[in-house]
Design a protein around this motif. Structure first.
Motif, mmCIF file in Angstrom:
data_model
loop_
_atom_site.group_PDB
_atom_site.id
_atom_site.type_symbol
_atom_site.label_atom_id
_atom_site.label_comp_id
_atom_site.label_asym_id
_atom_site.label_seq_id
_atom_site.Cartn_x
_atom_site.Cartn_y
_atom_site.Cartn_z
ATOM 1 N N GLY A 174 46.583 29.740 -75.466
ATOM 2 C CA GLY A 174 47.993 29.461 -75.401
ATOM 3 C C GLY A 174 48.604 30.118 -76.722
ATOM 4 N N VAL A 175 50.132 29.668 -76.975
ATOM 5 C CA VAL A 175 50.892 30.019 -78.063
ATOM 6 C C VAL A 175 50.427 30.108 -79.102
ATOM 7 N N SER A 176 49.538 29.246 -79.555
ATOM 8 C CA SER A 176 48.899 29.044 -81.063
ATOM 9 C C SER A 176 47.951 30.423 -81.153
ATOM 10 N N ALA A 177 47.298 30.958 -80.137
ATOM 11 C CA ALA A 177 46.620 31.968 -80.639
ATOM 12 C C ALA A 177 47.379 33.308 -80.438
ATOM 13 N N LYS A 178 48.735 33.427 -80.640
ATOM 14 C CA LYS A 178 49.440 34.869 -80.400
ATOM 15 C C LYS A 178 49.316 35.415 -81.838
ATOM 16 N N LYS A 179 49.061 34.733 -82.704
ATOM 17 C CA LYS A 179 48.958 35.519 -84.251
ATOM 18 C C LYS A 179 47.672 36.097 -84.396
ATOM 19 N N LEU A 180 46.485 35.451 -83.597
ATOM 20 C CA LEU A 180 45.203 36.268 -83.435
ATOM 21 C C LEU A 180 45.622 37.341 -82.609
ATOM 22 N N GLU A 181 46.306 37.487 -81.733
ATOM 23 C CA GLU A 181 46.422 38.877 -80.671
ATOM 24 C C GLU A 181 47.297 39.773 -81.513
ATOM 25 N N ASN A 182 48.150 39.209 -82.335
ATOM 26 C CA ASN A 182 48.892 40.177 -83.076
ATOM 27 C C ASN A 182 48.200 40.907 -84.214
ATOM 28 N N VAL A 183 47.021 40.272 -84.491
ATOM 29 C CA VAL A 183 46.225 40.906 -85.691
ATOM 30 C C VAL A 183 44.781 41.726 -85.099
ATOM 31 N N PHE A 184 44.342 41.074 -83.917
ATOM 32 C CA PHE A 184 43.225 41.761 -83.486
ATOM 33 C C PHE A 184 43.388 42.043 -81.962
ATOM 34 N N GLU A 185 42.670 43.059 -81.482
ATOM 35 C CA GLU A 185 42.781 43.462 -79.871
ATOM 36 C C GLU A 185 41.336 43.322 -79.668
ATOM 37 N N ILE A 186 41.023 42.927 -78.285
ATOM 38 C CA ILE A 186 39.856 42.806 -77.798
ATOM 39 C C ILE A 186 39.816 43.987 -76.611
ATOM 40 N N GLN A 187 38.950 45.051 -76.739
ATOM 41 C CA GLN A 187 38.764 46.146 -75.695
ATOM 42 C C GLN A 187 37.535 45.910 -74.860
ATOM 43 N N PHE A 188 37.338 45.664 -73.740
ATOM 44 C CA PHE A 188 36.357 45.417 -72.878
ATOM 45 C C PHE A 188 36.050 46.482 -72.105
ATOM 46 N N THR A 189 34.558 46.690 -71.771
ATOM 47 C CA THR A 189 34.016 47.705 -70.896
ATOM 48 C C THR A 189 33.428 47.303 -69.557
ATOM 49 N N ASP A 190 33.030 47.974 -68.925
ATOM 50 C CA ASP A 190 32.407 47.454 -67.576
ATOM 51 C C ASP A 190 30.883 47.060 -67.513
ATOM 52 N N GLN A 191 30.410 47.255 -68.788
ATOM 53 C CA GLN A 191 28.628 47.070 -68.803
ATOM 54 C C GLN A 191 28.761 45.513 -69.622
ATOM 55 N N PHE A 192 27.372 45.050 -69.358
ATOM 56 C CA PHE A 192 27.116 43.610 -69.916
ATOM 57 C C PHE A 192 25.808 43.885 -70.685
ATOM 58 N N VAL A 193 25.973 43.189 -71.752
ATOM 59 C CA VAL A 193 24.840 43.546 -72.870
ATOM 60 C C VAL A 193 24.380 41.936 -73.127
ATOM 61 N N ASP A 194 22.933 42.058 -73.756
ATOM 62 C CA ASP A 194 22.396 40.923 -74.130
ATOM 63 C C ASP A 194 22.527 40.836 -75.945
ATOM 64 N N VAL A 195 23.230 39.792 -76.351
ATOM 65 C CA VAL A 195 23.569 39.527 -77.498
ATOM 66 C C VAL A 195 22.615 38.665 -78.284
ATOM 67 N N HIS A 196 21.892 39.532 -78.995
ATOM 68 C CA HIS A 196 20.667 38.847 -79.830
ATOM 69 C C HIS A 196 19.836 37.949 -79.152
ATOM 70 N N ASP A 197 19.398 38.123 -77.730
ATOM 71 C CA ASP A 197 18.483 37.578 -77.003
ATOM 72 C C ASP A 197 19.006 36.010 -76.762
ATOM 73 N N PHE A 198 20.280 35.940 -76.966
ATOM 74 C CA PHE A 198 20.828 34.516 -76.691
ATOM 75 C C PHE A 198 21.939 34.185 -75.876
ATOM 76 N N VAL A 199 22.700 35.242 -75.496
ATOM 77 C CA VAL A 199 23.788 35.288 -74.678
ATOM 78 C C VAL A 199 23.990 36.659 -73.885
ATOM 79 N N GLU A 200 24.301 36.452 -72.785
ATOM 80 C CA GLU A 200 24.706 37.978 -72.044
ATOM 81 C C GLU A 200 26.080 37.749 -71.622
ATOM 82 N N CYS A 201 26.641 38.836 -71.835
ATOM 83 C CA CYS A 201 28.326 38.764 -71.656
ATOM 84 C C CYS A 201 28.971 40.290 -71.675
#
Length: 463
Positions: free
Chosen positions: A425-452
């Protein structure tokens, strides 16, 4: 003596054959003399004109010669007005004062008070006591805040409480006398009409229907009782109020203290016994309503002439000392067994219930706190995510997904929602202005806890 301040002939005008005319004239003259915006001393012509206006409202005029008088029998409205005027002057209701050629008419204070009381008795009807109770509370609060300046208002509260108590007694006695009168009547029409004309319109107080509701006129009773009891328990306040009585009424301190104590006790007595008196009034009211409802139920019918027939049957049966045996009544439709009315059941108030606090165990309180903290930890807010990102990024400009740490439920919730910053939503715009999330096409297992999907968090430059 009770009548020492009144003329001996004061009631002769109201006891003769012409009392109907005199009563109508006195009732209208009360409005003339009670006009607070005008001079209480009136011209003789004004009074005669007022009497003539009253006589014009009457349907018929007839004068009976109760005693020999020097006047001829009245023939016109003006003659009637003069005859009534002289009768009122001779019996002491009106007083004439002559200044040169001008004749003025007035009422003495005693006669004025008597006429006011008689008019109030004749126009006795429904009253509204919501404002009365509220005014008593307001006066008591004013006395509690400023006993030296507003102490005299305690007297007004006591007078209002005594008047209210007297009116409740009048209601109770009026209902009892009306009940005996209606129960002795054998005429169904008189019972129904008497119930509505005499009880509903004449005796019942206007805000009676609100007594059983939350907005009832006695909802301030507890505050009134507490304030009055505080006055009696506080000698300082009692002394200040008594001093105000002394200054206002020019009496001794002992008399003032006794008067203040009596006023407080009258207020307490009135509002302590209000429930019992209202219950007695409600009991008599229920009997009257039941009698009127039963009578109206038997009189009400959709068949032409049925009300008259049933009324005649009831009147004929009432003539017998012992009810006759009606062998053919069971098969009849209009007075048969199937048409017998069932009296409405009276609603009884629920019995009082003692309220006891429920004991909650320590384990239940601990479990409830754990649930509350768990739900709070699962809530996603922009402030939580911003704190998590600043903590993880520190001074880095870029960070890989596997470099993020998850040490609590809050960290996991924030990490899981990093991928959805664009949809928060609109309230998260200030986070998008400071940080950018760059995705790839690969899936990884994070700390044997969650796969994303693999992603990098990049801090945007200020430029």
């Amino acid at each position: 003596m009770l009548f020492s301040h009144l003329p001996d002939e004061i009631f002769q005008a109201l006891s003769g054959s012409n009392k109907t005319l005199i009563e109508a004239v006195l009732k209208d003259l009360a409005d003339v003399f009670y006009d607070h915006a005008e001079d209480p001393i009136k011209d003789k012509s004004t009074i005669i004109e007022s009497i003539e206006d009253t006589l014009h409202k009457l349907d018929t005029l007839s004068w009976h010669e109760d005693q020999k008088e020097s006047f001829d029998s009245p023939k016109t409205i003006h003659d009637y007005a003069l005859r009534i005027y002289h009768r009122l002057v001779n019996t002491g209701w009106l007083v004439e004062e002559q200044e040169l050629y001008r004749v003025s008419v007035l009422m003495t204070p005693q006669i004025s008070m008597l006429l006011r009381s008689l008019v109030e008795i004749s126009s006795h009807g429904k009253r509204n006591y919501g404002a009365t109770v509220l005014s008593i509370l307001s006066n008591l609060e004013a006395v509690a805040k400023q006993p030296k300046e507003r102490g005299v208002t305690l007297r007004q509260s006591a007078e209002a409480a005594r008047e209210f108590s007297a009116h409740l007694n009048q209601i109770l006695l009026g209902i009892r006398s009306l009940q005996r009168e209606l129960f002795a009547s054998r005429d169904p029409k008189a019972i129904v009409s008497g119930f509505f004309d005499l009880f509903v319109e004449g005796i019942l107080i206007a805000d009676y229907k609100t007594i059983k509701t939350s907005n009832n006129p006695f909802r301030f009773r507890r505050q009134i009782l507490e304030l009055t009891q505080d006055f009696l328990a506080n000698p300082t306040t009692m002394g200040q109020v008594a001093q105000c009585y002394v200054d206002q009424q020019l009496i001794t301190m002992a008399e003032a203290q006794a008067m203040v104590e009596q006023d407080c006790r009258d207020i307490l007595k009135t509002f302590n016994n209000i429930e019992q008196r209202l219950e007695r009034i409600d009991e008599y009211r229920y009997r009257l309503e039941k009698r009127a409802a039963d009578t109206a139920r038997y009189m009400d019918s959709s068949r032409p002439g049925m009300a008259t027939k049933i009324a005649g049957i009831i009147s004929d049966v009432a003539k017998f000392d012992h009810l006759p045996v009606m062998k053919q009544v069971v098969g009849s439709r209009f007075v048969g067994m199937a048409s017998a009315a069932q009296p409405t059941k009276r609603r009884e108030a629920p019995p009082p219930r003692i309220m006891t606090p429920a004991e909650v165990s320590a384990d239940a309180i601990k479990f409830r706190d754990q649930q509350r903290r768990f739900h709070e930890a699962r809530q996603v807010t922009v402030a939580k995510m911003q704190t998590y990102l600043e903590k993880q990024m520190a001074s880095s400009t870029q960070k890989h997904i596997l470099d993020f740490t998850i040490s609590s439920v809050e960290d996991f919730v924030c990490f899981d929602h990093l991928r959805y910053i664009g949809s928060l939503g609109v309230s998260a715009k200030k986070l998008e202005n400071v940080f950018e999330i760059q995705f790839t096409d690969q899936f990884v297992d994070v700390h044997d806890f969650v796969e994303c999907r693999e992603f990098n968090v990049v801090r945007r430059s200020e430029a």
